[in-house]
Write an enzyme that holds these catalytic residues in place. Sequence first.
Site, mmCIF file in Angstrom:
data_model
loop_
_atom_site.group_PDB
_atom_site.id
_atom_site.type_symbol
_atom_site.label_atom_id
_atom_site.label_comp_id
_atom_site.label_asym_id
_atom_site.label_seq_id
_atom_site.Cartn_x
_atom_site.Cartn_y
_atom_site.Cartn_z
ATOM 1 N N TYR A 14 55.650 56.742 142.362
ATOM 2 C CA TYR A 14 56.770 56.194 141.597
ATOM 3 C C TYR A 14 56.632 54.688 141.348
ATOM 4 O O TYR A 14 57.462 54.106 140.649
ATOM 5 C CB TYR A 14 58.087 56.427 142.352
ATOM 6 C CG TYR A 14 58.405 57.874 142.628
ATOM 7 C CD1 TYR A 14 58.782 58.733 141.597
ATOM 8 C CD2 TYR A 14 58.331 58.391 143.923
ATOM 9 C CE1 TYR A 14 59.075 60.066 141.841
ATOM 10 C CE2 TYR A 14 58.618 59.726 144.177
ATOM 11 C CZ TYR A 14 58.995 60.559 143.138
ATOM 12 O OH TYR A 14 59.277 61.876 143.388
ATOM 13 N N HIS A 19 62.137 53.311 136.438
ATOM 14 C CA HIS A 19 63.248 53.402 137.399
ATOM 15 C C HIS A 19 63.042 52.459 138.581
ATOM 16 O O HIS A 19 63.980 52.186 139.329
ATOM 17 C CB HIS A 19 63.341 54.847 137.905
ATOM 18 C CG HIS A 19 64.732 55.367 138.049
ATOM 19 N ND1 HIS A 19 65.831 54.805 137.430
ATOM 20 C CD2 HIS A 19 65.213 56.435 138.752
ATOM 21 C CE1 HIS A 19 66.918 55.499 137.741
ATOM 22 N NE2 HIS A 19 66.574 56.472 138.541
ATOM 23 N N PHE A 64 65.406 57.256 148.531
ATOM 24 C CA PHE A 64 65.365 57.747 147.157
ATOM 25 C C PHE A 64 66.625 57.279 146.430
ATOM 26 O O PHE A 64 67.675 57.047 147.031
ATOM 27 C CB PHE A 64 65.162 59.259 147.058
ATOM 28 C CG PHE A 64 63.741 59.672 147.353
ATOM 29 C CD1 PHE A 64 62.779 59.682 146.350
ATOM 30 C CD2 PHE A 64 63.363 60.008 148.646
ATOM 31 C CE1 PHE A 64 61.464 60.029 146.630
ATOM 32 C CE2 PHE A 64 62.050 60.358 148.927
ATOM 33 C CZ PHE A 64 61.097 60.369 147.924
ATOM 34 N N ASN A 66 69.012 58.334 144.483
ATOM 35 C CA ASN A 66 70.339 58.941 144.420
ATOM 36 C C ASN A 66 71.195 58.720 145.655
ATOM 37 O O ASN A 66 72.402 58.958 145.616
ATOM 38 C CB ASN A 66 70.216 60.448 144.160
ATOM 39 C CG ASN A 66 69.687 60.742 142.767
ATOM 40 O OD1 ASN A 66 69.404 59.828 141.993
ATOM 41 N ND2 ASN A 66 69.560 62.013 142.445
ATOM 42 N N ASP A 91 67.460 49.158 137.054
ATOM 43 C CA ASP A 91 67.112 49.442 135.671
ATOM 44 C C ASP A 91 68.372 49.784 134.883
ATOM 45 O O ASP A 91 69.319 50.334 135.420
ATOM 46 C CB ASP A 91 66.120 50.601 135.597
ATOM 47 C CG ASP A 91 66.679 51.882 136.212
ATOM 48 O OD1 ASP A 91 67.048 51.859 137.407
ATOM 49 O OD2 ASP A 91 66.769 52.903 135.509
ATOM 50 N N ASN A 112 72.703 56.945 139.132
ATOM 51 C CA ASN A 112 72.985 57.571 140.423
ATOM 52 C C ASN A 112 72.847 56.623 141.604
ATOM 53 O O ASN A 112 73.525 56.790 142.623
ATOM 54 C CB ASN A 112 72.084 58.796 140.620
ATOM 55 C CG ASN A 112 72.472 59.949 139.731
ATOM 56 O OD1 ASN A 112 73.639 60.129 139.414
ATOM 57 N ND2 ASN A 112 71.497 60.734 139.300
#
Length: 250
Positions: A14, A19, A64, A66, A91, A112
Site C-alpha cells: 500500500y 490513500h 488499517f 477504517n 487524502d 472511513n
Amino acid sequence: MLIVAGLGNPGPQYAGNRHNIGFMAVDAIARRHGFSPWARKFKGEIAEGQIGGEKVLLLKPLTFMNVSGESVGEAVRFFKLEPKDVVVVHDELDLPPGKVRIKTGGGHGGHNGLKSIDAHLGRDYRRLRLGIGHPGTKEAVNPHVLGDFAKVDRPWLDDLLEAVAGQFELVVKGEDAQFLNRVTLATTGSEEPSSAKGSAGGAAMRAVAPGGAAPKGQSHIRQARSGGPQVKIPEKGPMADMLKKLFGKE
C-alpha cells in the site's frame, strides 16, 4: 504538545497508494525536522521531535484506515490531550490533485479513517486535506484510492510533500492561513487568492501541473503592472457595440 496523525494503510503493497498520502506527509515532516526513529506504540508507529520549540508526536496508525481512530484515540488519551491538540493528515477525493485545505471540525465526507477518528475524538480536531482528485464515478473510487500514484504525479507530489514539511511550523503555531499561503508560493510561485483565504474551511492551493515544473502564476493585475500581455478593447464591430450597450456609452 501536538499529535500529527497521517492516515494510510500499513504494508509495502500500500506504500505508494493515493490513500497513503497521509503517511507520506508525516514521513516527510519527520525527515525535514530530524525526528526520532519510528517506534511501535499506540497501535501504530510514532516519531518524536520538536518543531518551532513545541513538542510534536507523529503517528502512523497501523490498524488499517477504517479503524484509524483506535490508534489516534489511544495516543490522545495517554497524553490526556484534547481534540484541538490533534492534526490529522489525509487524502481528499473532493480536491483536485495538488490542492490543500486545512480546517477544524466538519463532516467526514465518506472518508472511513475520519469516520473512525470522529467516533473516538469527536469532530473538533484539525484536518489537513491533501487532494488526490476524484475518478469520476463511485464505482471507480476504491481502485483509485488504492491505486499507486502514477509517475507523472511524482513532480507535483514531491514538491507538495516537501512544501508541507518545510512550512509545518506554521501549523504547529496555529497559523493555518499563513501555512497554506507559503505552501502555495513554494509549489506554484504565486500567492493564495484572497477570496480563498477567507473561504470556510481554509484556503485552497492550485494544483501543480502534472509531469512538469510548478507554473509561475500571476494575476491579470500583476501582469498588467509588469508590462505583461494587455487586453485590447475593440473600438468597432459587434463586440464594441455590445460593450457600449453594457456600460451605457454612446
